[in-house]
Design a protein around this motif. Structure first.
Motif, PDB file in Angstrom:
ATOM      1  N   THR A 149       0.832  -1.195   0.000  1.00  0.00           N
ATOM      2  CA  THR A 149       0.000   0.000   0.000  1.00  0.00           C
ATOM      3  C   THR A 149       0.866   1.245   0.000  1.00  0.00           C
ATOM      4  O   THR A 149       1.812   1.355   0.790  1.00  0.00           O
ATOM      5  N   ALA A 150       0.545   2.187  -0.884  1.00  0.00           N
ATOM      6  CA  ALA A 150       1.323   3.414  -1.002  1.00  0.00           C
ATOM      7  C   ALA A 150       1.057   4.329   0.179  1.00  0.00           C
ATOM      8  O   ALA A 150      -0.100   4.564   0.545  1.00  0.00           O
ATOM      9  N   ASP A 151       2.116   4.857   0.771  1.00  0.00           N
ATOM     10  CA  ASP A 151       2.003   5.842   1.844  1.00  0.00           C
ATOM     11  C   ASP A 151       2.030   7.241   1.241  1.00  0.00           C
ATOM     12  O   ASP A 151       2.684   7.484   0.222  1.00  0.00           O
ATOM     13  N   GLY A 152       1.344   8.173   1.903  1.00  0.00           N
ATOM     14  CA  GLY A 152       1.409   9.559   1.473  1.00  0.00           C
ATOM     15  C   GLY A 152       0.043  10.156   1.221  1.00  0.00           C
ATOM     16  O   GLY A 152      -0.930   9.440   0.972  1.00  0.00           O
ATOM     17  N   VAL A 153      -0.023  11.479   1.284  1.00  0.00           N
ATOM     18  CA  VAL A 153      -1.279  12.203   1.110  1.00  0.00           C
ATOM     19  C   VAL A 153      -1.513  12.543  -0.353  1.00  0.00           C
ATOM     20  O   VAL A 153      -2.620  12.374  -0.873  1.00  0.00           O
ATOM     21  N   ARG A 154      -0.472  12.989  -1.064  1.00  0.00           N
ATOM     22  CA  ARG A 154      -0.615  13.453  -2.443  1.00  0.00           C
ATOM     23  C   ARG A 154      -0.298  12.331  -3.427  1.00  0.00           C
ATOM     24  O   ARG A 154       0.522  11.459  -3.138  1.00  0.00           O
ATOM     25  N   PRO A 155      -0.928  12.345  -4.601  1.00  0.00           N
ATOM     26  CA  PRO A 155      -0.689  11.269  -5.572  1.00  0.00           C
ATOM     27  C   PRO A 155       0.773  11.088  -5.937  1.00  0.00           C
ATOM     28  O   PRO A 155       1.266   9.957  -6.029  1.00  0.00           O
ATOM     29  N   LEU A 156       1.499  12.179  -6.153  1.00  0.00           N
ATOM     30  CA  LEU A 156       2.900  12.074  -6.548  1.00  0.00           C
ATOM     31  C   LEU A 156       3.749  11.487  -5.427  1.00  0.00           C
ATOM     32  O   LEU A 156       4.697  10.737  -5.678  1.00  0.00           O
ATOM     33  N   GLU A 157       3.401  11.816  -4.202  1.00  0.00           N
ATOM     34  CA  GLU A 157       4.106  11.252  -3.048  1.00  0.00           C
ATOM     35  C   GLU A 157       3.857   9.750  -2.950  1.00  0.00           C
ATOM     36  O   GLU A 157       4.771   8.972  -2.675  1.00  0.00           O
ATOM     37  N   ARG A 158       2.618   9.348  -3.212  1.00  0.00           N
ATOM     38  CA  ARG A 158       2.315   7.909  -3.153  1.00  0.00           C
ATOM     39  C   ARG A 158       3.004   7.159  -4.289  1.00  0.00           C
ATOM     40  O   ARG A 158       3.455   6.018  -4.114  1.00  0.00           O
ATOM     41  N   LEU A 159       3.084   7.792  -5.446  1.00  0.00           N
ATOM     42  CA  LEU A 159       3.842   7.177  -6.544  1.00  0.00           C
ATOM     43  C   LEU A 159       5.298   6.988  -6.140  1.00  0.00           C
ATOM     44  O   LEU A 159       5.903   5.950  -6.431  1.00  0.00           O
ATOM     45  N   ALA A 160       5.869   7.996  -5.467  1.00  0.00           N
ATOM     46  CA  ALA A 160       7.260   7.896  -5.025  1.00  0.00           C
ATOM     47  C   ALA A 160       7.444   6.716  -4.080  1.00  0.00           C
ATOM     48  O   ALA A 160       8.444   5.982  -4.168  1.00  0.00           O
ATOM     49  N   ALA A 161       6.490   6.509  -3.188  1.00  0.00           N
ATOM     50  CA  ALA A 161       6.592   5.401  -2.237  1.00  0.00           C
ATOM     51  C   ALA A 161       6.613   4.055  -2.962  1.00  0.00           C
ATOM     52  O   ALA A 161       7.402   3.158  -2.617  1.00  0.00           O
ATOM     53  N   LEU A 162       5.765   3.899  -3.969  1.00  0.00           N
ATOM     54  CA  LEU A 162       5.706   2.636  -4.706  1.00  0.00           C
ATOM     55  C   LEU A 162       6.875   2.488  -5.676  1.00  0.00           C
ATOM     56  O   LEU A 162       7.526   1.442  -5.721  1.00  0.00           O
ATOM     57  N   ALA A 163       7.145   3.530  -6.449  1.00  0.00           N
ATOM     58  CA  ALA A 163       8.189   3.446  -7.470  1.00  0.00           C
ATOM     59  C   ALA A 163       9.563   3.270  -6.844  1.00  0.00           C
ATOM     60  O   ALA A 163      10.394   2.497  -7.337  1.00  0.00           O
ATOM     61  N   GLY A 164       9.824   3.982  -5.758  1.00  0.00           N
ATOM     62  CA  GLY A 164      11.113   3.839  -5.089  1.00  0.00           C
ATOM     63  C   GLY A 164      11.327   2.431  -4.563  1.00  0.00           C
ATOM     64  O   GLY A 164      12.416   1.860  -4.713  1.00  0.00           O
ATOM     65  N   LEU A 165      10.291   1.856  -3.979  1.00  0.00           N
ATOM     66  CA  LEU A 165      10.400   0.480  -3.479  1.00  0.00           C
ATOM     67  C   LEU A 165      10.644  -0.487  -4.626  1.00  0.00           C
ATOM     68  O   LEU A 165      11.456  -1.422  -4.502  1.00  0.00           O
TER      69      LEU A 165
END
Length: 381
Positions: A334-350
């Motif tokens: 599950t992506a962490d973060g409030v904003r869509p770009l932040e959640r993308l960063a959580a998933l893409a970085g992992l």
């Protein structure tokens, strides 16, 4: 666990610090760890290029992002961010030609890290002939840079030195987002990219090589991927980009195939694999040491976003139950973060960390590009 070409996945390698240095001669782990710095650098470069000025002439009819590989993924990111709130459509072109409808009312954003990608250069030249507005993202002093300069558009320089490991998605993704923001199409707040950088810094700490496998999410995901045929589904447009990125990085870093899609569509056309010859598992086998009977087996990876449509949530829940009923293992992230770009960063970085660790677990140099180099050489003959 034996993979393609007879390589064997050895999980103990992932906690062997000396091996991680020796097995990664190009420093791909360091490159992934530099993602936060890459976000900040890309943001500064885009601002300094005068990208904001393109908004002075009014909104385009459509934005076309031209790019191959990771550059094409930058277009998918922009489309995902714009899909439900923008009056301007975003289209990604991966190839040599623009769609027939593209014309002078449209903006073409040409993205090529090297600045020499044959397909992207061809599309940019065609865009100029049709009178389109153009924006470029890529290495300076290249054919792409020259074309964009001829068209009078801004050009955002990024690193593209030969022999260097491919950087992460961010240097290619930030400029198109800021281009869309110049027209008011993406609600990017002033601190948006600093929040993204902070998320990536936190991930770099948790996925650092010295962090042991049982607490390191990148190493954990790598071990779940090992010895499987991954079926990767995103539960939102943003999560689907991360699913595509994971499938792409698996091939590029570890020579590993994967199936990806976005719910609910993926459940319609890929659910049949749960009853196929690669489904099911040996409940007595050690998932990290034993070769599955008959070869690698399916494993479902769900990349989840908090912005799931209620029906997508029902589809996801039903798919998980069906997979488990058939002995198909499931991993949910599950992506962490409030904003869509932040959640993308959580998933893409992992995903970046996991694919590099997977390659190293198999004894593969994650920066090896021998096959891609051979393909380009054969095409140019």
């Amino acid at each position: 666990m034996t993979g393609a070409g007879g390589a064997r996945f050895e999980p103990d390698r992932l906690d062997d610090q000396a091996y991680l240095v020796e097995g990664d001669p190009s420093g791909m782990l360091r490159t992934v760890a530099s993602s936060a710095a890459e976000v900040r650098t890309a943001y500064r470069a885009a601002v300094e290029s005068g990208l904001a000025r393109i908004g002075r002439d009014g909104r385009p009819r459509a934005i076309v992002v031209a790019g191959m590989g990771a550059s094409g993924l930058a277009g998918e990111v922009l489309e995902a961010l714009c899909r439900y709130g923008s009056p301007v459509p975003v289209v990604t072109v991966r190839g040599y030609r623009l769609p027939g409808w593209v014309g002078a009312a449209d903006l073409v954003v040409a993205v090529s890290r090297s600045g020499t990608t044959e397909e992207t250069v061809a599309v940019t030249a065609e865009a100029l002939r049709r009178g389109c507005g153009v924006v470029g993202v890529g290495a300076p002093d290249t054919p792409l840079a020259a074309l964009v300069a001829r068209g009078g558009g801004p050009y955002v320089p990024v690193g593209g030195e030969a022999g260097q490991p491919e950087a992460t998605l961010w240097s290619l993704m930030v400029p198109p987002i800021l281009a869309a923001a110049a027209f008011g199409l993406v609600p990017v707040e002033e601190d948006e990219f600093e929040v993204v950088a902070g998320r990536l810094e936190d991930l770099a700490h948790r996925c650092r090589p010295s962090s042991e496998s049982f607490i390191n999410p990148g190493k954990t995901l790598a071990m779940e991927l090992a010895g499987t045929v991954p079926v990767v589904w995103g539960t939102s447009p943003v999560a689907a980009v991360a699913a595509h990125l994971l499938a792409t990085r698996l091939g590029a870093h570890a020579g590993y195939p994967a199936i990806w899609g976005e719910l609910p569509e993926a459940a319609h056309n890929q659910i049949g694999t749960f009853d196929g010859p690669l489904a099911g598992r040996d409940i007595f086998a050690d998932p990290h040491l034993d070769e599955p009977v008959g070869g690698p087996r399916l494993r479902l990876f769900l990349l989840r976003d908090v912005e799931e449509h209620p029906q997508v949530t029902r589809s996801r829940t039903a798919a998980v139950r069906m997979a488990e009923d058939r002995g198909v293992p499931v991993s949910e992230i599950t992506a962490d973060g409030v904003r869509p770009l932040e959640r993308l960063a959580a998933l893409a970085g992992l995903c970046d960390y996991a694919t590099v660790y997977l390659a190293l677990g198999y004894g593969i140099d994650p920066a090896s590009v021998a096959v891609s180099t051979e393909l380009r050489a054969r095409i140019s003959q």
